[in-house]
Design a protein around this motif. Sequence first.
Motif, PDB file in Angstrom:
ATOM      1  N   PHE A   5      -5.952   0.582  -4.089  1.00  0.00           N
ATOM      2  CA  PHE A   5      -6.541   0.448  -2.765  1.00  0.00           C
ATOM      3  C   PHE A   5      -7.585  -0.505  -2.885  1.00  0.00           C
ATOM      4  O   PHE A   5      -7.827  -1.131  -1.962  1.00  0.00           O
ATOM      5  CB  PHE A   5      -6.708   1.688  -2.196  1.00  0.00           C
ATOM      6  CG  PHE A   5      -5.767   2.602  -1.867  1.00  0.00           C
ATOM      7  CD1 PHE A   5      -4.540   2.044  -1.622  1.00  0.00           C
ATOM      8  CD2 PHE A   5      -5.940   4.208  -1.883  1.00  0.00           C
ATOM      9  CE1 PHE A   5      -3.410   2.874  -1.146  1.00  0.00           C
ATOM     10  CE2 PHE A   5      -4.781   4.650  -1.479  1.00  0.00           C
ATOM     11  CZ  PHE A   5      -3.345   4.238  -1.141  1.00  0.00           C
ATOM     12  N   GLN A   8      -7.664  -4.996  -3.287  1.00  0.00           N
ATOM     13  CA  GLN A   8      -7.874  -6.271  -2.101  1.00  0.00           C
ATOM     14  C   GLN A   8      -9.256  -6.467  -2.267  1.00  0.00           C
ATOM     15  O   GLN A   8      -9.469  -7.746  -1.362  1.00  0.00           O
ATOM     16  CB  GLN A   8      -7.345  -5.547  -0.836  1.00  0.00           C
ATOM     17  CG  GLN A   8      -8.268  -4.177  -0.420  1.00  0.00           C
ATOM     18  CD  GLN A   8      -7.927  -3.702   1.045  1.00  0.00           C
ATOM     19  OE1 GLN A   8      -7.838  -4.566   1.801  1.00  0.00           O
ATOM     20  NE2 GLN A   8      -8.102  -2.514   1.048  1.00  0.00           N
ATOM     21  N   PRO A  90      -2.329 -11.016   6.595  1.00  0.00           N
ATOM     22  CA  PRO A  90      -1.969 -10.629   5.418  1.00  0.00           C
ATOM     23  C   PRO A  90      -1.996 -11.461   4.357  1.00  0.00           C
ATOM     24  O   PRO A  90      -2.097 -12.874   4.394  1.00  0.00           O
ATOM     25  CB  PRO A  90      -0.239 -10.494   5.949  1.00  0.00           C
ATOM     26  CG  PRO A  90      -0.252 -10.507   7.224  1.00  0.00           C
ATOM     27  CD  PRO A  90      -1.432 -11.349   7.565  1.00  0.00           C
ATOM     28  N   HIS A 169     -11.103  -1.822   6.155  1.00  0.00           N
ATOM     29  CA  HIS A 169     -10.023  -2.226   5.234  1.00  0.00           C
ATOM     30  C   HIS A 169      -9.271  -1.179   4.529  1.00  0.00           C
ATOM     31  O   HIS A 169      -8.111  -0.987   4.539  1.00  0.00           O
ATOM     32  CB  HIS A 169     -10.397  -3.468   4.588  1.00  0.00           C
ATOM     33  CG  HIS A 169     -10.755  -4.696   5.138  1.00  0.00           C
ATOM     34  ND1 HIS A 169     -11.403  -4.705   6.097  1.00  0.00           N
ATOM     35  CD2 HIS A 169     -10.016  -5.863   4.950  1.00  0.00           C
ATOM     36  CE1 HIS A 169     -11.364  -6.099   6.619  1.00  0.00           C
ATOM     37  NE2 HIS A 169     -10.701  -6.879   6.014  1.00  0.00           N
ATOM     38  N   LEU A 170     -10.219  -0.267   3.885  1.00  0.00           N
ATOM     39  CA  LEU A 170      -9.537   0.772   3.168  1.00  0.00           C
ATOM     40  C   LEU A 170      -8.554   1.871   4.303  1.00  0.00           C
ATOM     41  O   LEU A 170      -7.536   2.091   3.914  1.00  0.00           O
ATOM     42  CB  LEU A 170     -10.621   1.659   2.500  1.00  0.00           C
ATOM     43  CG  LEU A 170     -11.162   0.941   1.274  1.00  0.00           C
ATOM     44  CD1 LEU A 170     -12.306   2.024   0.575  1.00  0.00           C
ATOM     45  CD2 LEU A 170     -10.091   0.941   0.188  1.00  0.00           C
ATOM     46  N   GLN A 173      -5.311   0.318   4.960  1.00  0.00           N
ATOM     47  CA  GLN A 173      -4.334   0.191   3.835  1.00  0.00           C
ATOM     48  C   GLN A 173      -3.810   1.688   3.797  1.00  0.00           C
ATOM     49  O   GLN A 173      -2.703   1.889   3.294  1.00  0.00           O
ATOM     50  CB  GLN A 173      -5.121  -0.180   2.512  1.00  0.00           C
ATOM     51  CG  GLN A 173      -3.866  -0.579   1.503  1.00  0.00           C
ATOM     52  CD  GLN A 173      -4.503  -1.499   0.554  1.00  0.00           C
ATOM     53  OE1 GLN A 173      -5.827  -1.807   0.444  1.00  0.00           O
ATOM     54  NE2 GLN A 173      -3.765  -1.262  -0.688  1.00  0.00           N
ATOM     55  N   ALA A 176      -1.326   2.210   6.381  1.00  0.00           N
ATOM     56  CA  ALA A 176      -0.325   1.654   6.128  1.00  0.00           C
ATOM     57  C   ALA A 176       0.532   2.196   5.105  1.00  0.00           C
ATOM     58  O   ALA A 176       2.046   2.302   4.986  1.00  0.00           O
ATOM     59  CB  ALA A 176      -0.536   0.202   5.947  1.00  0.00           C
ATOM     60  N   THR A 177       0.046   2.685   4.132  1.00  0.00           N
ATOM     61  CA  THR A 177       0.714   3.359   3.099  1.00  0.00           C
ATOM     62  C   THR A 177       1.493   4.602   3.438  1.00  0.00           C
ATOM     63  O   THR A 177       2.521   5.085   3.141  1.00  0.00           O
ATOM     64  CB  THR A 177      -0.159   3.600   1.977  1.00  0.00           C
ATOM     65  OG1 THR A 177      -0.890   2.301   1.508  1.00  0.00           O
ATOM     66  CG2 THR A 177       0.411   4.167   0.768  1.00  0.00           C
ATOM     67  N   THR A 201      -6.134  -1.398  13.921  1.00  0.00           N
ATOM     68  CA  THR A 201      -6.210  -2.965  13.616  1.00  0.00           C
ATOM     69  C   THR A 201      -6.992  -3.487  14.730  1.00  0.00           C
ATOM     70  O   THR A 201      -7.951  -4.568  14.571  1.00  0.00           O
ATOM     71  CB  THR A 201      -4.802  -3.530  13.359  1.00  0.00           C
ATOM     72  OG1 THR A 201      -4.135  -2.868  12.532  1.00  0.00           O
ATOM     73  CG2 THR A 201      -4.914  -4.862  13.117  1.00  0.00           C
TER      74      THR A 201
END
Length: 227
Positions: A5, A8, A90, A169-170, A173, A176-177, A201
């Motif tokens: 994670f 990025q 992305p 951002h974490l 992610q 999204a996971t 977002t």
Amino acid sequence: MMASFFDQFASPSFAGVPLIAIALATPLALFPSASSKWLTNRLGTLQGWFLKQYTGQLLSPLSQEAHKWALLYGSLIVFLLGLNMLGLLPYTFTPTTQLSLNMGLAVPFWLATVIIGLRNRPTHALGHLLPEGTPTPLIPMLIIIETISLFIRPIALGVRLTANLTAGHLLIQLIATAVFVLFPVMTTVSLLTLVVLLLLTVLEVAVAMIQAYVFVLLLSLYLQENV
């Protein structure tokens, strides 16, 4: 799995060569350049309107002497906006998630305001370290506390920008996971999570814009104390 994670936030590199310089220069290429034409395009007009409104709101409470910083602060917020928004695309990298970069921006700008205050108004600048009417026994303690708070300012600027962008951002992610993991098992829950991801977002876009504004706004407040 958990360590991935944070991949990025690692500085991108190619063949062992860091690409941070390209990441910093990319947002500048996205903004329209000056043109000699009488009429500009819609993007240039929108950019000019935004900078005019922003500088007017930011510098209106400041004295006339501080207005010479308008060009520098206007360029800084456009630069930070580009870096923050770049990381929402992305397969991109957000340079402002690096504490070293944010401190490299915060410390020189903060130090410039302090030096200007000590050069032009030394008595007024040093007066911030000791409030008027302070009892004599508390003077040494207050001077130490105010001095520490003065030197903490650039650290707070850099950490605030880094922490807000990194946390957003974490979270994106992680959600999204969860969407990809839950889709084969619980499709309905996955779709509901996807809606939450889209809303998050949008929120992160607002955070990227607000944090760039807050960074420059605090710098202008530090400037106001020293001019």
